[in-house]
Design a protein around this motif. Structure first.
Motif, PDB file in Angstrom:
ATOM      1  N   GLU A 208      15.751   4.814  -8.509  1.00  0.00           N
ATOM      2  CA  GLU A 208      14.597   4.995  -7.631  1.00  0.00           C
ATOM      3  C   GLU A 208      13.652   3.814  -7.763  1.00  0.00           C
ATOM      4  OE1 GLU A 208      11.653   7.945  -8.638  1.00  0.00           O
ATOM      5  OE2 GLU A 208      12.344   8.047 -10.719  1.00  0.00           O
ATOM      6  N   ILE A 209      12.838   3.633  -6.723  1.00  0.00           N
ATOM      7  CA  ILE A 209      11.673   2.750  -6.791  1.00  0.00           C
ATOM      8  C   ILE A 209      10.513   3.623  -7.250  1.00  0.00           C
ATOM      9  CG2 ILE A 209      10.104   1.265  -5.503  1.00  0.00           C
ATOM     10  CD1 ILE A 209      12.859   0.067  -5.698  1.00  0.00           C
ATOM     11  N   LEU A 210       9.948   3.326  -8.409  1.00  0.00           N
ATOM     12  CA  LEU A 210       8.898   4.188  -8.947  1.00  0.00           C
ATOM     13  C   LEU A 210       7.702   4.216  -8.003  1.00  0.00           C
ATOM     14  CD1 LEU A 210       9.009   3.317 -12.755  1.00  0.00           C
ATOM     15  CD2 LEU A 210      10.046   5.244 -11.556  1.00  0.00           C
ATOM     16  N   PRO A 211       7.125   5.406  -7.806  1.00  0.00           N
ATOM     17  CA  PRO A 211       6.003   5.530  -6.863  1.00  0.00           C
ATOM     18  C   PRO A 211       4.814   4.659  -7.275  1.00  0.00           C
ATOM     19  CG  PRO A 211       6.864   7.679  -7.507  1.00  0.00           C
ATOM     20  CD  PRO A 211       7.497   6.682  -8.419  1.00  0.00           C
ATOM     21  N   TYR A 212       4.219   4.059  -6.279  1.00  0.00           N
ATOM     22  CA  TYR A 212       3.021   3.254  -6.482  1.00  0.00           C
ATOM     23  C   TYR A 212       2.360   3.107  -5.123  1.00  0.00           C
ATOM     24  CZ  TYR A 212      -0.002  -0.410  -8.377  1.00  0.00           C
ATOM     25  OH  TYR A 212      -1.090  -1.133  -8.794  1.00  0.00           O
ATOM     26  N   CYS A 213       1.046   3.091  -5.111  1.00  0.00           N
ATOM     27  CA  CYS A 213       0.352   3.087  -3.820  1.00  0.00           C
ATOM     28  C   CYS A 213       0.634   1.830  -3.017  1.00  0.00           C
ATOM     29  CB  CYS A 213      -1.155   3.233  -4.041  1.00  0.00           C
ATOM     30  SG  CYS A 213      -1.607   4.840  -4.740  1.00  0.00           S
ATOM     31  N   ASP A 214       0.644   0.695  -3.673  1.00  0.00           N
ATOM     32  CA  ASP A 214       0.810  -0.568  -2.959  1.00  0.00           C
ATOM     33  C   ASP A 214       2.077  -1.243  -3.454  1.00  0.00           C
ATOM     34  OD1 ASP A 214       0.616  -2.884  -1.585  1.00  0.00           O
ATOM     35  OD2 ASP A 214      -1.167  -3.648  -2.615  1.00  0.00           O
ATOM     36  N   GLY A 276       5.898  -2.053   6.489  1.00  0.00           N
ATOM     37  CA  GLY A 276       7.196  -1.800   7.110  1.00  0.00           C
ATOM     38  C   GLY A 276       8.182  -1.234   6.110  1.00  0.00           C
ATOM     39  N   ASP A 277       9.422  -1.083   6.551  1.00  0.00           N
ATOM     40  CA  ASP A 277      10.495  -0.537   5.722  1.00  0.00           C
ATOM     41  C   ASP A 277      11.375  -1.674   5.218  1.00  0.00           C
ATOM     42  OD1 ASP A 277       9.856   2.231   6.015  1.00  0.00           O
ATOM     43  OD2 ASP A 277      10.601   2.103   8.080  1.00  0.00           O
ATOM     44  N   ASN A 306      15.869   2.005  -0.547  1.00  0.00           N
ATOM     45  CA  ASN A 306      14.875   1.756   0.492  1.00  0.00           C
ATOM     46  C   ASN A 306      13.475   2.024  -0.055  1.00  0.00           C
ATOM     47  OD1 ASN A 306      16.950   1.268   2.389  1.00  0.00           O
ATOM     48  ND2 ASN A 306      17.141   3.460   2.781  1.00  0.00           N
ATOM     49  N   PHE A 307      12.507   1.275   0.428  1.00  0.00           N
ATOM     50  CA  PHE A 307      11.114   1.559   0.086  1.00  0.00           C
ATOM     51  C   PHE A 307      10.234   1.172   1.270  1.00  0.00           C
ATOM     52  CE2 PHE A 307      11.819  -2.788  -1.253  1.00  0.00           C
ATOM     53  CZ  PHE A 307      10.633  -3.462  -0.977  1.00  0.00           C
ATOM     54  N   HIS A 308       9.035   1.705   1.264  1.00  0.00           N
ATOM     55  CA  HIS A 308       8.123   1.514   2.390  1.00  0.00           C
ATOM     56  C   HIS A 308       6.838   0.866   1.906  1.00  0.00           C
ATOM     57  CE1 HIS A 308       6.297   2.331   6.299  1.00  0.00           C
ATOM     58  NE2 HIS A 308       5.212   2.739   5.649  1.00  0.00           N
TER      59      HIS A 308
END
Length: 759
Positions: A208-214, A276-277, A306-308
C-alpha cells in the motif's frame, strides 16, 4: 544452500558499543511481535540492529527459564523436510549478552502464546568473562539440556531439536549490551549443521501507499515483507511513475546500515505532482535487480500501486457481502472515528422495502483513531430482495464523516448494494413432478449457511404445507404447478431463501391395440408407449407373467395366445416414476380347413387340368400364370411343366390356410410313321411325312436309299418326301428313314425304320 523453515521465538537485544555502527531502532518495530516474525531461509541471517522494548503486544511474559520478552525480536521457520535443527547465535560484539527461547507453534496460534509450547530457552548470563565463548549461544548435537535458566553461567548450548516436516517454530531473541547496559551491535544466527530444511517464503510485493494528506511531493511505500536495504538502488531506478512525474530519490526507513532491512520506502518526487491519479511501478534498477527479500527472493514484476494527489471528498468505495443487517462500508481513505455518529444518522437506506439504521461504528476504532470501514447496523434484517442505496447525510453530531486531512463524505453521495436471499446457501427440495393432484410430497431443505446463536428458525410458504415451521415437512399438491419457498435468517442477520417447484402432470401411457383379433398361430404385435419402463402381466392383480408374450419388460412384445380371448395387462412407468396400467383383449380365431382337388394328377403336355378347392369362403391360387382364374374355386390349369398349385383359402374371420394340388405333365406323344407310300398322284399316300406331331420339335428328318445315299432331308414338320430325287421319280424300292425329335422337357428321341416306295 539448503533452505529451512522453522517456527522459532527469539529474544535478543541489539546493543551498540562505542566505536561500532549498529543502529538502535525505535520501539515497536513489526518484527518485535510474534505474529510479524521475520521468516528465515538459508543457513545464516544477520541483523545489524538493536531493538528496544517488547513491541505492541506482550507475546510471551514467561518461559521455563524464569524470564520473558526484553528488547525482543522474533524469527519464524516452517520445516519442509524432517531433520535436526542446530544453530549458533554470534553477537557482533562478543561481550553483548543474548538470550533466546524457541516455541513449537505447530498446533498453536501466534496471537495466543504461553509457557507450555516453549521447548528450549537459554537465559545464560554473559557477564562473567568466558561464560559464553565469544559470546555465542545456541543448539548443538551434543548437549542434553533443554533449558538454561536466568542468572546461570555456562550452559551456552542446548539440546538440538528433531523436527518433522510441517512443524512451525518461533525463535524469540532478547538483546542486552555488555553488563546488561548500553546498545548492542547486532548478531548473526547460523544454522550450519542442521539436517532439516525450511521453505522459501513468498517474495516481497507492493502492499500500500501509506495514507497522507499531501502525496504531491513524496509517498511512503509499504511492502508485504522486509527487503534488504542494499537491494534498493541508490539512484531510485527501482521505480517509475505514470502517466507523468519523475522520482528524485528513495530511502528505506531505518536503512542506516547496508546490511539492514525494511518494509517501508520513502519515495521523493522531482518537483510537485499536479492533482490527479498516478501509478507507482516497480522495475529492475541499475543495480541489476528489483527489491530483494530476506531470502534474496526478488520482487516479482510487474507490480504497481495507484495513488491520488489532491484533496478529494471521501468516497464510499464498496459494500462487503453479505449486506443484510450489518452493512460494512469501505471508504477510499480512513475517516476519523469520532466523526461517525453512533446512532447511524450519517446514513440512510432506500430500496424496495423500508430500512432503518440503528447504529454505526468504525471497525477497529480507538479514541483519536481512524478507520477505513464503517459498520452500519440496521434495526432488522432486510427482508425484501432488490437493489438498495446507502446515502450519506449530516448526522445528529452536526457533520458527516471527516478524514485526517479535513476531507468529508459529501452528504447525498451514495453507493448501491444488492440483497439476494436466493444465494444458494439454502436449498429447498424437491423440484419434482408427481402424477396425482392432491398427492403428498415430503418437503425438506439443506442449509449451508452459518447458524445464528439461537439456531435456525424456518418458514415454508405455499399451499397445503402441514407444518410450515419445520425444515422437513409434508405438503399436499392442490394445483397443477405448486410453488414453495423456504426462508430463514443466518448468523449474519441475512434472510436466505430458496424455492421448490412441484408440478402435477397426470400420466397416461399408450397401448395399441386396446382390442385386437388374430388367427391361430399368427403372432400379434403389441405396442406400449410414453414410458421409460414396461411390465406385462396376465391378470388384473398384476402378479403373473404371461407365457404367451415374447418378452415381459419391453414396450413391444409379440403375443401368441391360444384360441379364444386373452387379456394382457401392462404397467407403463415414466421417468418421474408415474405409472399407468392398461389392458388389451386379444381374440384368436380358428383357421379354415382347406382342401385342393385333385390332390395329384397327370395331363399330357398342352392338355388342361380342372382344379377345385373346399373349406373356405375365398381362394387364391398360385402360381397363377397357367391358370384361367387364380381366384376361382374351380380354376382350369394348363401347365407347361410339373406344377404344384397352392390354394390359399380364407374363412369368415379372414384366417388363412393352404393346400396343394399336384399336376404332372406327360411330355411323350405316340409317333406314327408309315412303312410304305405310293407317289402316283392319286391323292392317296402320295407324300411320306411324319403325322400327328403336336408339341414335339422336328430336329431332323432324312431318307436314304439302300446304298446309303441321302435322297431327302428336312426339319420342317409340314414337309414330306414326294418320292423324287433331284426332281425325277425315284425307283420303286426299299428306302431307310432317320427321324430326330425334341420334347419340351429337353428329351430327344431318334426313330429309324425302312420304307417301301410303290409305283
Amino acid at each position: 544452500m539448503s533452505k529451512r523453515l522453522f517456527s522459532l521465538l527469539v529474544f535478543f537485544v541489539l546493543l551498540r558499543l562505542p566505536g561500532l555502527h549498529a543502529q538502535l531502532l525505535p520501539p515497536n518495530q513489526p518484527e518485535q511481535d510474534a505474529c510479524n516474525a521475520l521468516v528465515l531461509c538459508g543457513n545464516t541471517f544477520t541483523s545489524p540492529y538493536g531493538y528496544q522494548g517488547i513491541g505492541l503486544v506482550s507475546d510471551l511474559p514467561n518461559t521455563p527459564c524464569f524470564g520473558g520478552e526484553g528488547n525482543v525480536m522474533w524469527l519464524r521457520l516452517k520445516i519442509n523436510t524432517a531433520g535436526s535443527i542446530v544453530f549458533v547465535i554470534s553477537p557482533t560484539t562478543v561481550t553483548d549478552d543474548y538470550d533466546f527461547a524457541i516455541v513449537d507453534m505447530t498446533n498453536h496460534d501466534c496471537s495466543d502464546l504461553s509457557t507450555a509450547p516453549v521447548i528450549r530457552c537459554n537465559f545464560n548470563n554473559n557477564t562473567v568473562p568466558g561464560s559464553n565463548v565469544n559470546g555465542q549461544i545456541g543448539l548443538n548435537s551434543t548437549s542434553t539440556i533443554p533449558f538454561t535458566t536466568s542468572g546461570a553461567t555456562g550452559g551456552s548450548y542446548l539440546q538440538q531439536i528433531n523436527a518433522n516436516a510441517g512443524d512451525v517454530y518461533l525463535i524469540m531473541i532478547n538483546n542486552f549490551g555488555t553488563g546488561f547496559s548500553g546498545p548492542v551491535s547486532g548478531f548473526t544466527i547460523d544454522f550450519t549443521g542442521s539436517t532439516a530444511t525450511f521453505n522459501q517464503p513468498p517474495p516481497p510485493a507492493f502492499q500500500e501507499i501509506l495514507p497522507y494528506c499531501d502525496l504531491s511531493h513524496e509517498v511512503t511505500l509499504k511492502l508485504s515483507d522486509n527487503v534488504y536495504c542494499n537491494s534498493i538502488a541508490a539512484d531510485a531506478s527501482d521505480f517509475y511513475l505514470t502517466p507523468s512525474g519523475t522520482i528524485q530519490s528513495v530511502s528505506g526507513i531505518n536503512c542506516s546500515s547496508p546490511s539492514g532491512y525494511t518494509n517501508k520506502i520513502k519515495i521523493t518526487f522531482n518537483g510537485i505532482l499536479p492533482n490527479g491519479d498516478y501509478t507507482l511501478h516497480a522495475r529492475t534498477g541499475t543495480d541489476g535487480n528489483t527489491l530483494l527479500g530476506l531470502c534474496n527472493s526478488p520482487l516479482a514484476l510487474p507490480d504497481s500501486l495507484n495513488f491520488h494527489v489532491g484533496i478529494d471528498p471521501i468516497v464510499m468505495a464498496s459494500v462487503d457481502s453479505p449486506a443484510c443487517q450489518v452493512l460494512s462500508v469501505n471508504l477510499n481513505t480512513p475517516a476519523a472515528c469520532n466523526s461517525i455518529a453512533a446512532n447511524g444518522s450519517d446514513f440512510t437506506i432506500t430500496g424496495p422495502s423500508a430500512v432503518y439504521v440503528a447504529s454505526a461504528t468504525g471497525q477497529g476504532c480507538v479514541p483519536g483513531g481512524f478507520t477505513q470501514k464503517v459498520k452500519i447496523t440496521l434495526s432488522a434484517p432486510i427482508a425484501v430482495d432488490g437493489l438498495y442505496k446507502i446515502i450519506s447525510a449530516i448526522g445528529t453530531d452536526g457533520n458527516s464523516l471527516i478524514d485526517s486531512c479535513g476531507r468529508i463524505l459529501l452528504p447525498g453521495s451514495y453507493i448501491d448494494f444488492k440483497v439476494n436471499s436466493f444465494n444458494g446457501l439454502l436449498k429447498a427440495l424437491p423440484d419434482t413432478t408427481i402424477c396425482t393432484q392432491g398427492g403428498a410430497v415430503n418437503l425438506y431443505g439443506i442449509n449451508n449457511a452459518p447458524p445464528p446463536a439461537g439456531g435456525f428458525s424456518y418458514q415454508w410458504t405455499g399451499s397445503g404445507v402441514q407444518n410450515p415451521g419445520n425444515l422437513n415437512t409434508q405438503a399436499n399438491m392442490p394445483a397443477a404447478i405448486n410453488y414453495y419457498v423456504l426462508a430463514t435468517v443466518d448468523a449474519n442477520g441475512c434472510y436466505i431463501r430458496d424455492s421448490a417447484t412441484i408440478k402435477v402432470v397426470p400420466f397416461h401411457g399408450g397401448l395399441q391395440p386396446l382390442q385386437g383379433e388374430t388367427c391361430l398361430h399368427d403372432p400379434l404385435q403389441l405396442t406400449a408407449s410414453a414410458g421409460s419402463t414396461y411390465n406385462w402381466y396376465d391378470n388384473p392383480s398384476l402378479t403373473g407373467v404371461p407365457a404367451t408374450l415374447s418378452c415381459h419388460t419391453c414396450p413391444n412384445p409379440q403375443a401368441l395366445p391360444p384360441l379364444g380371448t386373452t387379456t394382457y395387462y401392462v404397467v407403463v412407468t415414466n421417468s418421474d416414476g408415474c405409472k399407468d396400467t392398461l389392458q388389451t383383449d386379444i381374440t384368436v380365431n380358428p383357421l379354415p380347413v382347406i382342401e385342393a382337388f385333385p390332390a395329384d394328377t397327370t395331363v399330357r403336355y398342352g392338355d388342361q387340368a380342372y382344379l377345385s378347392a373346399t373349406g373356405g369362403t375365398a381362394y387364391s391360387w398360385s402360381p397363377s400364370g397357367t391358370l384361367n382364374d387364380a381366384f376361382s374355386v374351380h380354376p382350369v390349369a394348363t401347365p407347361k411343366n410339373h406344377t404344384a398349385y397352392v390354394v390359399t383359402g380364407a374363412n369368415s374371420y379372414g384366417c388363412l390356410a393352404t393346400d396343394t394340388a399336384w399336376v404332372h405333365v406327360d411330355f411323350r406323344n405316340p409317333i406314327l410313321v408309315p412303312n410304305a407310300f405310293s407317289p402316283n398322284g392319286d391323292g392317296l399316300n402320295d407324300i411320306f411325312r411324319i403325322e400327328h406331331l403336336k408339341f414335339e420339335k422336328l430336329l431332323a428328318f432324312q431318307v436314304f436309299d439302300r446304298w446309303g445315299k441321302l435322297v431327302f432331308e428336312t426339319s420342317d414338320p409340314a414337309r414330306g418326301w414326294d418320292g423324287t430325287v433331284s426332281g425325277k421319280p425315284a425307283n420303286a424300292d426299299v428306302y431307310y428313314y432317320f427321324i430326330h425329335l425334341g420334347y419340351p422337357d429337353n428329351y430327344e428321341q431318334t426313330i429309324k425304320g425302312d420304307l417301301t416306295l410303290i409305283r
